[in-house]
Write an enzyme that holds these catalytic residues in place. Structure first.
Site, PDB file in Angstrom:
ATOM      1  N   LYS A 148     -38.634 -67.343  38.692  1.00 24.74           N
ATOM      2  CA  LYS A 148     -39.525 -66.352  38.347  1.00 24.74           C
ATOM      3  C   LYS A 148     -38.988 -65.201  37.493  1.00 24.74           C
ATOM      4  O   LYS A 148     -37.720 -65.385  37.332  1.00 24.74           O
ATOM      5  CB  LYS A 148     -40.492 -65.866  39.469  1.00 24.74           C
TER       6      LYS A 148
HETATM    7  C1  LIG Z   1     -44.289 -69.434  42.914  1.00 30.56           C
HETATM    8  C2  LIG Z   1     -45.785 -69.400  42.558  1.00 30.56           C
HETATM    9  C3  LIG Z   1     -46.405 -68.915  43.861  1.00 30.56           C
HETATM   10  C4  LIG Z   1     -45.673 -69.022  45.281  1.00 30.56           C
HETATM   11  O1  LIG Z   1     -44.595 -68.249  45.359  1.00 30.56           O
HETATM   12  P1  LIG Z   1     -43.388 -68.655  46.544  1.00 30.56           P
HETATM   13  O2  LIG Z   1     -42.713 -67.086  46.245  1.00 30.56           O
HETATM   14  O3  LIG Z   1     -42.702 -69.764  46.029  1.00 30.56           O
HETATM   15  O4  LIG Z   1     -44.110 -68.521  47.677  1.00 30.56           O
HETATM   16  C5  LIG Z   1     -47.799 -68.822  43.904  1.00 30.56           C
HETATM   17  N1  LIG Z   1     -48.558 -69.016  42.887  1.00 30.56           N
HETATM   18  C6  LIG Z   1     -47.989 -69.416  41.829  1.00 30.56           C
HETATM   19  C7  LIG Z   1     -48.589 -69.681  40.517  1.00 30.56           C
HETATM   20  C8  LIG Z   1     -46.530 -69.641  41.548  1.00 30.56           C
HETATM   21  O5  LIG Z   1     -45.849 -70.105  40.620  1.00 30.56           O
END
Ligand SMILES: *Cc1c(COP(=O)(O)O)cnc(C)c1O
Length: 400
Positions: free
Chosen positions: A194
């Site tokens: 991210k």
């Molecule tokens: C990465 C992601 C999540 C969840 O995040 P985590 O930190 O991996 O639990 C939720 N929604 C979307 C669209 C994501 O890309």
């Protein structure tokens, strides 16, 4: 030859120094550095409050709980997302209503949203939450979704895991993703792919002081020490559990990384946009233009480019299955060249654990999108030469 994944963190010496310094500090688990990271997130998003938690998934869970999702409640989200967007509703005992996306943008379809609400109304139900997903870094149509939600009494939780740093225009003004200008809460993720990372981590943003207090309580077991809230007070040690919460704390070690990453965040997003511009240029010209079509970013939206998605354009006489087969061979051939693309996402409705939940529903746009999408390497550490290598490799595969 170095391999180029679809996404990757960028960790510098100053990030490592920040984490090391935190390890020498008295606080390891959530403490003062978490508060500093929350302040930094308010600065980035413009939201009044931010609550950091142990993952984006935990953020979705708590946001759904704070919105009041309980057994029997319906929550609406899209099929083109990571399953966590829908799972949060289920953790609360609610039932996700999965809806289709717009095939050109991968974002929540407003027609599908209105149709789902009408169908629920026919059963005498209303959605408790609506969770639009800012897919690939472009915000969903939050203004329209909020308007629709308000009419049906639903709470909007923006899944902004992809869109930190994105902006959208409305009425001549610019709004930021996760600012909660057109949502009640937004969730973020700090997974390494991210926009900024704490290894694992997430946050909820909101402008609502009551929800903020509720989220703080749910993050730490539902326990409060606030003298104003206690039902009695046995002494300075006294605390009480007032609701069933969780241990979703984010450690100060991780928050030290988050604070350090947040300082570099504007540069990260700027670099993602530069890379996207280079890809856009290449995919607008022959030979790539007739074979691939970059995901459309809605007018008025400035994407933060978590992903760079191209769709394979169906060639004369090709069926959807043919396109899917060509997408697979493109994926395999790129891998052989040390480029590791990804497919975002296996649609929620296609997962076995969702079979019963989506029972018989159809997702024509989501299926067409899934058959043809491919996410190319997109992360701030990519060099210009890496980007040109990807473009050349895609060209070779396409013309082979
Ligand atoms: C990465 C992601 C999540 C969840 O995040 P985590 O930190 O991996 O639990 C939720 N929604 C979307 C669209 C994501 O890309």
């Amino acid at each position: 030859m170095k391999t180029l994944p679809y996404g990757k963190q960028l960790i510098d010496d100053d990030d490592i120094a920040a984490v090391t310094a935190q390890l020498r500090d008295d606080w390891l688990t959530q403490g003062p550095t978490a508060a500093r990271f929350e302040e930094a997130l308010c600065g980035i998003t413009g939201a009044k409050h931010a609550v950091v938690v142990s993952s984006g998934t935990a953020a979705l869970h708590l946001a759904c709980l704070a919105a009041g999702v309980g057994p029997g409640d319906v929550g609406i989200t899209v099929t083109n997302t990571f399953v966590a967007s829908a799972n949060g509703i289920r953790y609360c005992g609610g039932r996700p209503r999965i809806i289709d996306v717009d095939a050109d943008t991968g974002l929540m379809s407003l027609e599908a949203l209105e149709a789902a609400i009408a169908e629920l109304a026919a059963e005498g139900k209303r959605p408790r939450v609506i969770i639009p997903v800012d897919f690939s870094g472009a915000t969903a149509d939050l203004v329209a979704i909020e308007r629709i939600a308000r009419a049906s009494g639903a709470v909007v939780i923006e899944d902004a895991a992809h869109s930190l740093g994105a902006e959208y225009q409305h009425d001549g003004r610019t709004f930021r993703a996760a600012s909660c200008a057109h949502a009640t809460m937004a969730i973020l993720s700090f997974h390494p792919v991210k926009h900024l990372t704490t290894a694992e981590g997430g946050a909820i943003t909101t402008n609502d002081a009551g929800l903020h207090a509720k989220l703080l309580e749910l993050r730490t077991h539902g326990i409060t020490r606030d003298p104003a809230k206690l039902t009695r007070n046995d002494g300075p040690w006294y605390q009480e559990q007032q609701s069933l919460g969780y241990n979703y704390r984010l450690t100060d070690i991780q928050c030290a990384l988050g604070v350090s990453q947040a300082r570099k965040f504007p540069g990260f997003v700027a670099r993602r946009r530069e890379i996207a511009a280079a890809y856009d240029k290449a995919f607008a010209r022959p030979p790539l233009a007739s074979r691939f079509s970059p995901l459309r970013v809605p007018a008025g939206v400035s994407s933060a480019y978590h992903l760079y998605v191209v769709r394979l354009v169906a060639q004369d006489g090709e069926s959807l299955d043919d396109v899917a087969a060509r997408r697979k061979s493109t994926y395999m051939q790129l891998r052989e060249k040390g480029i590791l693309p990804q497919v975002h996402y296996v649609p929620v409705h296609a997962h076995p654990d969702y079979k019963e939940i989506v029972d018989g529903q159809r997702f024509p746009a989501g299926d067409a999108y899934y058959a043809s999408c491919l996410s190319l390497p997109m992360y701030p550490g990519l060099t210009d030469a890496d980007v040109q290598r990807v473009i050349a490799a895609v060209g070779e595969v396409a013309s082979a």
